[in-house]
Design a protein around this motif. Structure first.
Motif, mmCIF file in Angstrom:
data_model
loop_
_atom_site.group_PDB
_atom_site.id
_atom_site.type_symbol
_atom_site.label_atom_id
_atom_site.label_comp_id
_atom_site.label_asym_id
_atom_site.label_seq_id
_atom_site.Cartn_x
_atom_site.Cartn_y
_atom_site.Cartn_z
ATOM 1 N N ARG A 46 -0.175 -37.895 -65.890
ATOM 2 C CA ARG A 46 -0.743 -38.645 -64.771
ATOM 3 C C ARG A 46 0.037 -38.312 -63.508
ATOM 4 O O ARG A 46 1.247 -38.086 -63.539
ATOM 5 C CB ARG A 46 -0.665 -40.147 -65.036
ATOM 6 C CG ARG A 46 -1.352 -40.598 -66.320
ATOM 7 C CD ARG A 46 -0.983 -42.011 -66.677
ATOM 8 N NE ARG A 46 -1.622 -42.467 -67.902
ATOM 9 C CZ ARG A 46 -1.303 -43.589 -68.533
ATOM 10 N NH1 ARG A 46 -0.343 -44.364 -68.062
ATOM 11 N NH2 ARG A 46 -1.953 -43.930 -69.644
ATOM 12 N N GLY A 47 -0.655 -38.321 -62.402
ATOM 13 C CA GLY A 47 -0.001 -38.146 -61.110
ATOM 14 C C GLY A 47 0.821 -36.873 -61.030
ATOM 15 O O GLY A 47 0.387 -35.784 -61.397
ATOM 16 N N ARG A 48 2.076 -37.026 -60.568
ATOM 17 C CA ARG A 48 2.943 -35.861 -60.357
ATOM 18 C C ARG A 48 3.355 -35.189 -61.660
ATOM 19 O O ARG A 48 3.819 -34.046 -61.651
ATOM 20 C CB ARG A 48 4.184 -36.272 -59.575
ATOM 21 C CG ARG A 48 5.103 -37.241 -60.309
ATOM 22 C CD ARG A 48 6.360 -37.507 -59.509
ATOM 23 N NE ARG A 48 7.293 -38.331 -60.262
ATOM 24 C CZ ARG A 48 8.519 -38.611 -59.843
ATOM 25 N NH1 ARG A 48 8.942 -38.159 -58.675
ATOM 26 N NH2 ARG A 48 9.323 -39.364 -60.580
ATOM 27 N N ASP A 49 3.196 -35.900 -62.800
ATOM 28 C CA ASP A 49 3.540 -35.285 -64.081
ATOM 29 C C ASP A 49 2.700 -34.033 -64.355
ATOM 30 O O ASP A 49 3.119 -33.161 -65.106
ATOM 31 C CB ASP A 49 3.355 -36.288 -65.226
ATOM 32 C CG ASP A 49 4.410 -37.379 -65.206
ATOM 33 O OD1 ASP A 49 5.456 -37.175 -64.558
ATOM 34 O OD2 ASP A 49 4.182 -38.435 -65.817
ATOM 35 N N ARG A 50 1.522 -33.957 -63.739
ATOM 36 C CA ARG A 50 0.689 -32.775 -63.920
ATOM 37 C C ARG A 50 1.364 -31.536 -63.356
ATOM 38 O O ARG A 50 1.130 -30.419 -63.845
ATOM 39 C CB ARG A 50 -0.663 -32.979 -63.241
ATOM 40 C CG ARG A 50 -1.530 -34.075 -63.868
ATOM 41 C CD ARG A 50 -2.856 -34.169 -63.152
ATOM 42 N NE ARG A 50 -3.711 -35.184 -63.760
ATOM 43 C CZ ARG A 50 -4.947 -35.447 -63.350
ATOM 44 N NH1 ARG A 50 -5.451 -34.777 -62.321
ATOM 45 N NH2 ARG A 50 -5.659 -36.374 -63.948
ATOM 46 N N LEU A 51 2.184 -31.719 -62.313
ATOM 47 C CA LEU A 51 2.924 -30.599 -61.731
ATOM 48 C C LEU A 51 4.273 -30.406 -62.428
ATOM 49 O O LEU A 51 4.711 -29.277 -62.655
ATOM 50 C CB LEU A 51 3.141 -30.835 -60.236
ATOM 51 C CG LEU A 51 1.879 -30.931 -59.373
ATOM 52 C CD1 LEU A 51 2.259 -31.256 -57.930
ATOM 53 C CD2 LEU A 51 1.084 -29.630 -59.423
ATOM 54 N N LEU A 52 4.932 -31.531 -62.767
ATOM 55 C CA LEU A 52 6.265 -31.439 -63.366
ATOM 56 C C LEU A 52 6.223 -30.859 -64.773
ATOM 57 O O LEU A 52 7.151 -30.154 -65.183
ATOM 58 C CB LEU A 52 6.921 -32.827 -63.405
ATOM 59 C CG LEU A 52 7.351 -33.406 -62.060
ATOM 60 C CD1 LEU A 52 7.884 -34.817 -62.239
ATOM 61 C CD2 LEU A 52 8.406 -32.517 -61.412
ATOM 62 N N TRP A 53 5.172 -31.167 -65.543
ATOM 63 C CA TRP A 53 5.118 -30.689 -66.924
ATOM 64 C C TRP A 53 5.179 -29.162 -67.010
ATOM 65 O O TRP A 53 6.061 -28.629 -67.687
ATOM 66 C CB TRP A 53 3.881 -31.234 -67.628
ATOM 67 C CG TRP A 53 3.652 -30.608 -68.974
ATOM 68 C CD1 TRP A 53 2.751 -29.643 -69.289
ATOM 69 C CD2 TRP A 53 4.392 -30.863 -70.181
ATOM 70 N NE1 TRP A 53 2.853 -29.291 -70.610
ATOM 71 C CE2 TRP A 53 3.855 -30.020 -71.187
ATOM 72 C CE3 TRP A 53 5.432 -31.726 -70.508
ATOM 73 C CZ2 TRP A 53 4.327 -30.019 -72.489
ATOM 74 C CZ3 TRP A 53 5.904 -31.725 -71.815
ATOM 75 C CH2 TRP A 53 5.359 -30.877 -72.783
ATOM 76 N N ASP A 92 5.495 -44.018 -69.184
ATOM 77 C CA ASP A 92 5.087 -42.853 -69.961
ATOM 78 C C ASP A 92 4.227 -43.317 -71.135
ATOM 79 O O ASP A 92 4.205 -44.506 -71.495
ATOM 80 C CB ASP A 92 6.309 -42.087 -70.466
ATOM 81 C CG ASP A 92 7.098 -41.465 -69.325
ATOM 82 O OD1 ASP A 92 6.475 -41.068 -68.327
ATOM 83 O OD2 ASP A 92 8.330 -41.397 -69.427
#
Length: 309
Positions: free
Chosen positions: A107-114, A80
């Motif tokens: 970054r990556g999947r964090d764009r969806l998880l956030w 992170d």
């Protein structure tokens, strides 16, 4: 990559010095503002100060800047990135502003998880921090945050799960309750700040359907006999953990047949009941700010032991 800048602030009708003193107790044993036990506590490897490392739950960070009573900044641990910080700004003698800022690159999947998970949880936790500051500094909270259905669902799904352990050495009642048991197991969960330490409060693990046979110190022994089965359950609260232990012995053919079926689902049911009760008692516990107010009132009302000469 996309940059997130998330900001929260609230005006508190209390001096900055009072609120700053609360900020300085973040992660302490009796932390007055982090919203436990509804959420996992903020824990560091040392007292709050530059270099302290830790976090809350799966979120890991370290203290990189600290001005006692005014500001603390936390840098997220790789992979992170970015930081979050809390500040207290005076607005006169009897008022101040508390502000929280989070900045990170997704970054990556964090764009969806956030947007789907992390932001709703983060926003709720920060507003609960502000609620507790307001409670502790002013003895009340005008508009406490309310959980959305999504936050409630995430809290339920993310709740910690029991770990399998051996029957605790200090669980004397369950160790002697059943002669030559054919089955034994134990599951435990960590006690969170604010959760009850009295084993009587945890008897709901078994839905209050079984009689209490004995109590010794921090252990409660319950009778769970059924269908030719001699069985006992123990609830032990040892200061750090709550442990549910079981000992059983089949006494008849009917009991052996019954237990041959039930023992396949017993571990799942025992863990589920312990986890459900753990969460229920956490959500029913007083807020951190309310606990701080209660401690302060108790200290004020405690009788003095001083006598005049």
């Amino acid at each position: 990559m996309s940059t997130v800048l998330n900001e929260h602030e609230r005006v508190i009708e209390a001096p900055a010095g009072v609120v700053g003193a609360l900020l300085d107790r973040l992660s302490a044993e009796e932390d007055p503002i982090f919203p436990t036990p509804a959420w996992e506590p903020m824990i560091f490897d040392r007292p709050l100060g530059v270099g302290a490392t830790g976090g809350h739950g799966p979120v890991r960070y370290s203290v990189t800047e600290y001005e006692p009573g005014r500001r603390v900044r936390f840098a997220f641990t790789p992979p992170d990135n970015g930081f979050h910080e809390l500040t207290v700004e005076p607005m006169g003698e009897e008022r101040c502003r508390v502000r929280h800022v989070l900045e990170t690159e997704l970054r990556g999947r964090d764009r969806l998880l956030w947007p789907a998970v992390v932001r709703p949880l983060h926003d709720t936790i920060i507003e609960e921090v502000f609620d507790n500051i307001e409670r502790a500094a002013t003895d009340g909270c005008a508009r406490p945050v309310r959980w959305s259905p999504r936050v409630r669902l995430c809290n339920r799904l993310m709740w910690s799960r029991p770990e399998t352990v051996g029957t605790p050495e200090s669980a004397h009642l369950i160790r002697t309750a059943v002669d030559h048991p054919g089955y034994e197991d134990a599951y435990r969960m960590e006690l969170l700040p604010g959760q009850p330490r009295d084993p009587e409060a945890w008897s709901g693990i078994l839905r209050d359907a079984f009689p209490v046979l004995a109590r010794e110190g921090d252990e409660l022994l319950l009778e769970v006999d059924t269908a030719g089965l001699t069985a006992r359950a123990s609830i032990l609260v040892d200061g750090r953990h709550v442990t549910l232990s079981t000992a059983a012995r089949a006494d008849t053919l009917r009991g052996r047949v019954y237990w041959g079926v039930v023992r396949r689902v017993h571990p799942f049911m025992a863990r589920t009941m312990l986890r459900r009760t753990h969460r229920r008692l956490a959500l029913a516990a007083p807020h951190a700010g309310e606990r701080e107010t209660g401690r302060r009132r108790s200290a004020v009302s405690a009788p003095s032991h001083l006598v005049s000469g």
